[in-house]
Scaffold this motif. Structure first.
Motif, PDB file in Angstrom:
ATOM      1  N   ASN A  19       0.802  -1.217   0.000  1.00  0.00           N
ATOM      2  CA  ASN A  19       0.000   0.000   0.000  1.00  0.00           C
ATOM      3  C   ASN A  19       0.834   1.265   0.000  1.00  0.00           C
ATOM      4  O   ASN A  19       0.320   2.345   0.241  1.00  0.00           O
ATOM      5  N   LYS A  20       2.107   1.137  -0.292  1.00  0.00           N
ATOM      6  CA  LYS A  20       3.014   2.275  -0.242  1.00  0.00           C
ATOM      7  C   LYS A  20       2.569   3.409  -1.174  1.00  0.00           C
ATOM      8  O   LYS A  20       2.645   4.576  -0.830  1.00  0.00           O
ATOM      9  N   TYR A  21       2.101   3.063  -2.382  1.00  0.00           N
ATOM     10  CA  TYR A  21       1.744   4.072  -3.372  1.00  0.00           C
ATOM     11  C   TYR A  21       0.235   4.245  -3.528  1.00  0.00           C
ATOM     12  O   TYR A  21      -0.214   5.083  -4.267  1.00  0.00           O
ATOM     13  N   TYR A  22      -0.535   3.425  -2.874  1.00  0.00           N
ATOM     14  CA  TYR A  22      -1.969   3.335  -3.143  1.00  0.00           C
ATOM     15  C   TYR A  22      -2.708   4.654  -2.967  1.00  0.00           C
ATOM     16  O   TYR A  22      -3.497   5.033  -3.813  1.00  0.00           O
ATOM     17  N   HIS A  23      -2.483   5.365  -1.899  1.00  0.00           N
ATOM     18  CA  HIS A  23      -3.267   6.545  -1.595  1.00  0.00           C
ATOM     19  C   HIS A  23      -2.828   7.787  -2.370  1.00  0.00           C
ATOM     20  O   HIS A  23      -3.524   8.792  -2.365  1.00  0.00           O
ATOM     21  N   LYS A  24      -1.717   7.725  -3.044  1.00  0.00           N
ATOM     22  CA  LYS A  24      -1.203   8.888  -3.750  1.00  0.00           C
ATOM     23  C   LYS A  24      -1.745   9.014  -5.171  1.00  0.00           C
ATOM     24  O   LYS A  24      -1.568  10.035  -5.803  1.00  0.00           O
ATOM     25  N   HIS A  25      -2.363   7.954  -5.688  1.00  0.00           N
ATOM     26  CA  HIS A  25      -2.742   7.916  -7.088  1.00  0.00           C
ATOM     27  C   HIS A  25      -4.211   7.568  -7.253  1.00  0.00           C
ATOM     28  O   HIS A  25      -4.842   7.048  -6.340  1.00  0.00           O
ATOM     29  N   ASN A  26      -4.733   7.847  -8.420  1.00  0.00           N
ATOM     30  CA  ASN A  26      -6.107   7.505  -8.768  1.00  0.00           C
ATOM     31  C   ASN A  26      -6.214   5.983  -8.861  1.00  0.00           C
ATOM     32  O   ASN A  26      -5.810   5.382  -9.847  1.00  0.00           O
ATOM     33  N   GLY A  27      -6.760   5.361  -7.831  1.00  0.00           N
ATOM     34  CA  GLY A  27      -6.807   3.900  -7.740  1.00  0.00           C
ATOM     35  C   GLY A  27      -7.612   3.247  -8.837  1.00  0.00           C
ATOM     36  O   GLY A  27      -7.218   2.206  -9.375  1.00  0.00           O
ATOM     37  N   GLU A  28      -8.727   3.846  -9.206  1.00  0.00           N
ATOM     38  CA  GLU A  28      -9.579   3.270 -10.258  1.00  0.00           C
ATOM     39  C   GLU A  28      -8.854   3.296 -11.599  1.00  0.00           C
ATOM     40  O   GLU A  28      -8.865   2.306 -12.345  1.00  0.00           O
ATOM     41  N   LEU A  29      -8.217   4.403 -11.913  1.00  0.00           N
ATOM     42  CA  LEU A  29      -7.458   4.530 -13.152  1.00  0.00           C
ATOM     43  C   LEU A  29      -6.262   3.573 -13.144  1.00  0.00           C
ATOM     44  O   LEU A  29      -5.975   2.921 -14.153  1.00  0.00           O
ATOM     45  N   PHE A  30      -5.589   3.458 -12.004  1.00  0.00           N
ATOM     46  CA  PHE A  30      -4.440   2.561 -11.869  1.00  0.00           C
ATOM     47  C   PHE A  30      -4.847   1.120 -12.173  1.00  0.00           C
ATOM     48  O   PHE A  30      -4.195   0.424 -12.949  1.00  0.00           O
ATOM     49  N   ARG A  31      -5.958   0.666 -11.574  1.00  0.00           N
ATOM     50  CA  ARG A  31      -6.434  -0.700 -11.814  1.00  0.00           C
ATOM     51  C   ARG A  31      -6.789  -0.904 -13.290  1.00  0.00           C
ATOM     52  O   ARG A  31      -6.503  -1.963 -13.861  1.00  0.00           O
ATOM     53  N   ASP A  32      -7.394   0.100 -13.903  1.00  0.00           N
ATOM     54  CA  ASP A  32      -7.752   0.013 -15.318  1.00  0.00           C
ATOM     55  C   ASP A  32      -6.504  -0.131 -16.189  1.00  0.00           C
ATOM     56  O   ASP A  32      -6.473  -0.959 -17.106  1.00  0.00           O
ATOM     57  N   ILE A  33      -5.489   0.653 -15.903  1.00  0.00           N
ATOM     58  CA  ILE A  33      -4.241   0.598 -16.672  1.00  0.00           C
ATOM     59  C   ILE A  33      -3.570  -0.762 -16.514  1.00  0.00           C
ATOM     60  O   ILE A  33      -3.132  -1.366 -17.499  1.00  0.00           O
ATOM     61  N   ILE A  34      -3.506  -1.253 -15.292  1.00  0.00           N
ATOM     62  CA  ILE A  34      -2.885  -2.563 -15.039  1.00  0.00           C
ATOM     63  C   ILE A  34      -3.652  -3.659 -15.774  1.00  0.00           C
ATOM     64  O   ILE A  34      -3.057  -4.520 -16.437  1.00  0.00           O
ATOM     65  N   MET A  35      -4.971  -3.646 -15.650  1.00  0.00           N
ATOM     66  CA  MET A  35      -5.789  -4.680 -16.273  1.00  0.00           C
ATOM     67  C   MET A  35      -5.621  -4.670 -17.797  1.00  0.00           C
ATOM     68  O   MET A  35      -5.400  -5.715 -18.408  1.00  0.00           O
ATOM     69  N   LYS A  36      -5.687  -3.507 -18.407  1.00  0.00           N
ATOM     70  CA  LYS A  36      -5.544  -3.411 -19.858  1.00  0.00           C
ATOM     71  C   LYS A  36      -4.129  -3.763 -20.312  1.00  0.00           C
ATOM     72  O   LYS A  36      -3.945  -4.362 -21.363  1.00  0.00           O
ATOM     73  N   SER A  37      -3.149  -3.395 -19.510  1.00  0.00           N
ATOM     74  CA  SER A  37      -1.758  -3.679 -19.873  1.00  0.00           C
ATOM     75  C   SER A  37      -1.487  -5.172 -19.940  1.00  0.00           C
ATOM     76  O   SER A  37      -0.797  -5.653 -20.842  1.00  0.00           O
ATOM     77  N   GLN A  77       6.520   1.658  -9.682  1.00  0.00           N
ATOM     78  CA  GLN A  77       6.687   3.113  -9.705  1.00  0.00           C
ATOM     79  C   GLN A  77       6.400   3.680 -11.095  1.00  0.00           C
ATOM     80  O   GLN A  77       5.778   4.728 -11.231  1.00  0.00           O
ATOM     81  N   GLN A  78       6.836   2.991 -12.141  1.00  0.00           N
ATOM     82  CA  GLN A  78       6.571   3.455 -13.496  1.00  0.00           C
ATOM     83  C   GLN A  78       5.075   3.407 -13.811  1.00  0.00           C
ATOM     84  O   GLN A  78       4.544   4.307 -14.465  1.00  0.00           O
ATOM     85  N   PHE A  79       4.386   2.365 -13.345  1.00  0.00           N
ATOM     86  CA  PHE A  79       2.931   2.310 -13.522  1.00  0.00           C
ATOM     87  C   PHE A  79       2.262   3.459 -12.774  1.00  0.00           C
ATOM     88  O   PHE A  79       1.296   4.051 -13.264  1.00  0.00           O
ATOM     89  N   CYS A  80       2.757   3.783 -11.590  1.00  0.00           N
ATOM     90  CA  CYS A  80       2.212   4.911 -10.828  1.00  0.00           C
ATOM     91  C   CYS A  80       2.446   6.223 -11.571  1.00  0.00           C
ATOM     92  O   CYS A  80       1.547   7.075 -11.647  1.00  0.00           O
ATOM     93  N   ASN A  81       3.639   6.397 -12.121  1.00  0.00           N
ATOM     94  CA  ASN A  81       3.948   7.607 -12.890  1.00  0.00           C
ATOM     95  C   ASN A  81       3.062   7.707 -14.130  1.00  0.00           C
ATOM     96  O   ASN A  81       2.586   8.791 -14.468  1.00  0.00           O
ATOM     97  N   LEU A  82       2.836   6.573 -14.796  1.00  0.00           N
ATOM     98  CA  LEU A  82       1.974   6.564 -15.970  1.00  0.00           C
ATOM     99  C   LEU A  82       0.539   6.908 -15.580  1.00  0.00           C
ATOM    100  O   LEU A  82      -0.138   7.670 -16.272  1.00  0.00           O
ATOM    101  N   THR A  83       0.078   6.402 -14.457  1.00  0.00           N
ATOM    102  CA  THR A  83      -1.256   6.717 -13.962  1.00  0.00           C
ATOM    103  C   THR A  83      -1.395   8.223 -13.730  1.00  0.00           C
ATOM    104  O   THR A  83      -2.384   8.835 -14.140  1.00  0.00           O
ATOM    105  N   ASP A  84      -0.405   8.809 -13.092  1.00  0.00           N
ATOM    106  CA  ASP A  84      -0.434  10.257 -12.844  1.00  0.00           C
ATOM    107  C   ASP A  84      -0.439  11.049 -14.149  1.00  0.00           C
ATOM    108  O   ASP A  84      -1.170  12.036 -14.280  1.00  0.00           O
ATOM    109  N   ALA A  85       0.387  10.623 -15.111  1.00  0.00           N
ATOM    110  CA  ALA A  85       0.466  11.333 -16.396  1.00  0.00           C
ATOM    111  C   ALA A  85      -0.857  11.261 -17.141  1.00  0.00           C
ATOM    112  O   ALA A  85      -1.328  12.265 -17.689  1.00  0.00           O
TER     113      ALA A  85
END
Length: 91
Positions: A19-37, A77-85
């Motif tokens: 959970n280190k990065y979980y609260h800093k990023h859009n969780g719904e968007l992050f899950r969508d990016i991971i799933m599609k990737s 971390q790169q997935f988190c950065n991509l989520t933010d971008a």
């Protein structure tokens, strides 16, 4: 408990959430990016995400992800950065 004793090795694995990065990023968007990737695991990430995010190559460059990367080679971390971008590009 068994006779003859079976020739089996076993192990116990414990998974813990990171959970280190979980609260800093859009969780719904992050899950969508991971799933599609990972739907096209052996495909390059730019090809799996280009239908959902039109400017994915630019966003990958902003996130320090090489254009020919595959999802299994990208760090958390790169997935988190991509989520933010992607999140910032929508606003």
């Amino acid at each position: 408990s068994f006779f003859p004793i079976p020739k089996v090795e076993s192990a116990l694995v414990k998974f813990q959430s990171n959970n280190k990065y979980y609260h800093k990023h859009n969780g719904e968007l992050f899950r969508d990016i991971i799933m599609k990737s990972f739907q096209g695991r052996r495909k390059m990430i730019k090809n799996t995400l280009k239908t959902s995010y039109k400017n994915i190559i630019e966003l990958m460059a902003i996130s320090d992800i090489p254009e020919n990367s595959r999802p299994e080679n990208i760090t958390l971390q790169q997935f988190c950065n991509l989520t933010d971008a992607i999140d910032k590009s929508k606003t």
